[in-house]
Motif scaffolding. Structure first.
Motif, mmCIF file in Angstrom:
data_model
loop_
_atom_site.group_PDB
_atom_site.id
_atom_site.type_symbol
_atom_site.label_atom_id
_atom_site.label_comp_id
_atom_site.label_asym_id
_atom_site.label_seq_id
_atom_site.Cartn_x
_atom_site.Cartn_y
_atom_site.Cartn_z
ATOM 1 N N MET A 130 -2.678 -0.300 6.997
ATOM 2 C CA MET A 130 -3.372 -0.155 5.609
ATOM 3 C C MET A 130 -2.254 0.729 5.186
ATOM 4 S SD MET A 130 -6.408 2.325 5.878
ATOM 5 C CE MET A 130 -7.441 2.683 5.143
ATOM 6 N N GLU A 131 -1.037 1.380 5.703
ATOM 7 C CA GLU A 131 0.151 1.628 4.513
ATOM 8 C C GLU A 131 0.876 0.266 3.638
ATOM 9 O OE1 GLU A 131 3.920 3.643 6.285
ATOM 10 O OE2 GLU A 131 2.401 4.460 7.362
ATOM 11 N N ILE A 132 0.556 -0.560 4.211
ATOM 12 C CA ILE A 132 1.234 -2.079 3.274
ATOM 13 C C ILE A 132 0.440 -2.164 2.057
ATOM 14 C CG2 ILE A 132 1.776 -4.419 3.923
ATOM 15 C CD1 ILE A 132 2.666 -4.151 6.158
ATOM 16 N N ILE A 133 -1.107 -1.758 2.650
ATOM 17 C CA ILE A 133 -2.257 -2.423 1.312
ATOM 18 C C ILE A 133 -1.907 -0.996 0.539
ATOM 19 C CG2 ILE A 133 -4.060 -2.232 0.238
ATOM 20 C CD1 ILE A 133 -5.549 -3.283 3.232
ATOM 21 N N TYR B 23 1.477 -0.186 0.373
ATOM 22 C CA TYR B 23 2.562 -0.113 -0.562
ATOM 23 C C TYR B 23 2.638 -1.089 -1.592
ATOM 24 C CZ TYR B 23 5.472 3.259 2.430
ATOM 25 O OH TYR B 23 5.699 3.739 3.417
ATOM 26 N N LEU B 24 2.000 -2.226 -1.342
ATOM 27 C CA LEU B 24 1.528 -2.791 -2.201
ATOM 28 C C LEU B 24 0.941 -2.735 -2.811
ATOM 29 C CD1 LEU B 24 0.879 -6.216 0.148
ATOM 30 C CD2 LEU B 24 2.419 -6.353 -1.108
ATOM 31 N N SER B 25 -0.279 -1.494 -3.250
ATOM 32 C CA SER B 25 -0.855 -1.121 -4.457
ATOM 33 C C SER B 25 0.312 -1.027 -5.171
ATOM 34 C CB SER B 25 -2.203 -0.170 -4.279
ATOM 35 O OG SER B 25 -2.360 -0.547 -3.185
ATOM 36 N N VAL B 26 1.135 0.300 -4.668
ATOM 37 C CA VAL B 26 2.025 0.673 -5.876
ATOM 38 C C VAL B 26 3.556 -0.752 -6.378
ATOM 39 C CG1 VAL B 26 3.977 3.152 -5.675
ATOM 40 C CG2 VAL B 26 1.936 2.910 -4.530
ATOM 41 N N ALA B 27 3.905 -0.520 -5.037
ATOM 42 C CA ALA B 27 4.428 -2.272 -5.569
ATOM 43 C C ALA B 27 3.630 -3.124 -7.395
ATOM 44 C CB ALA B 27 4.442 -2.957 -4.814
ATOM 45 N N LEU B 28 2.689 -3.363 -7.112
ATOM 46 C CA LEU B 28 1.761 -4.061 -7.482
ATOM 47 C C LEU B 28 1.918 -2.791 -9.599
ATOM 48 C CD1 LEU B 28 0.417 -6.774 -9.048
ATOM 49 C CD2 LEU B 28 -1.914 -5.560 -7.640
ATOM 50 N N ILE B 29 0.674 -1.737 -9.154
ATOM 51 C CA ILE B 29 0.689 -0.805 -10.176
ATOM 52 C C ILE B 29 2.234 -0.741 -11.053
ATOM 53 C CG2 ILE B 29 0.866 1.674 -10.823
ATOM 54 C CD1 ILE B 29 -1.510 1.532 -7.962
#
Length: 146
Positions: A1-4, A6-12
């Protein structure tokens, strides 16, 4: 869940970076457009200054022309006034001459009988004088020594 997360933050972050790049390009384009508008307004301001000066000069010339026309109109008014007075004087003289000639004609009609008698008496006197001269010549011829 942490990856999601980080991925969301990276995508943002990537979306924000893309948004910043596009906003930067739009602002840069807007800056160039505003610079062109500023140059155009400067040119327009210079042209308006020229038009204002020319309009002011034209207004001054028009005012001088109006003053000149007014002055000449006043000069012509005195000329027309003089001509009108001459016309009035001529009319008065003409009226006076007409009155005098009418009086003379009336008096001539009234005195025509008298004048006719004077002419007849003058003719009679001239006839008598001619006859008298002729008779004197005849008498002188008969009394002359031959």
């Amino acid at each position: 869940m942490e990856i999601i997360l980080y991925l969301s933050v990276a995508l943002i972050a990537v979306a924000f970076a893309v948004l910043v790049v596009f906003i930067s390009k739009t602002l840069k384009s807007l800056q160039l457009t505003l610079a062109n508008v500023a140059k155009t307004l400067d040119g327009l301001e210079n042209q308006l200054d020229g038009v204002s000066r020319e309009t002011t000069d034209l207004l001054h010339k028009t005012n001088r022309l109006a003053e000149d026309i007014q002055h000449k109109s006043e000069s012509l008014n005195s000329v027309f006034h003089g001509v009108r007075e001459i016309g009035d004087s001529l009319s008065t003289v003409s009226h006076s001459v007409k009155n005098v000639s009418t009086r003379i004609a009336r008096e001539g009609e009234n005195k025509s009988d008298t004048v006719s008698q004077v002419v007849q008496w003058s003719n009679a006197a001239l006839d008598i004088y001619e006859k008298f001269k002729l008779r004197n010549r005849r008498v002188e011829r008969t009394t002359e020594p031959k």
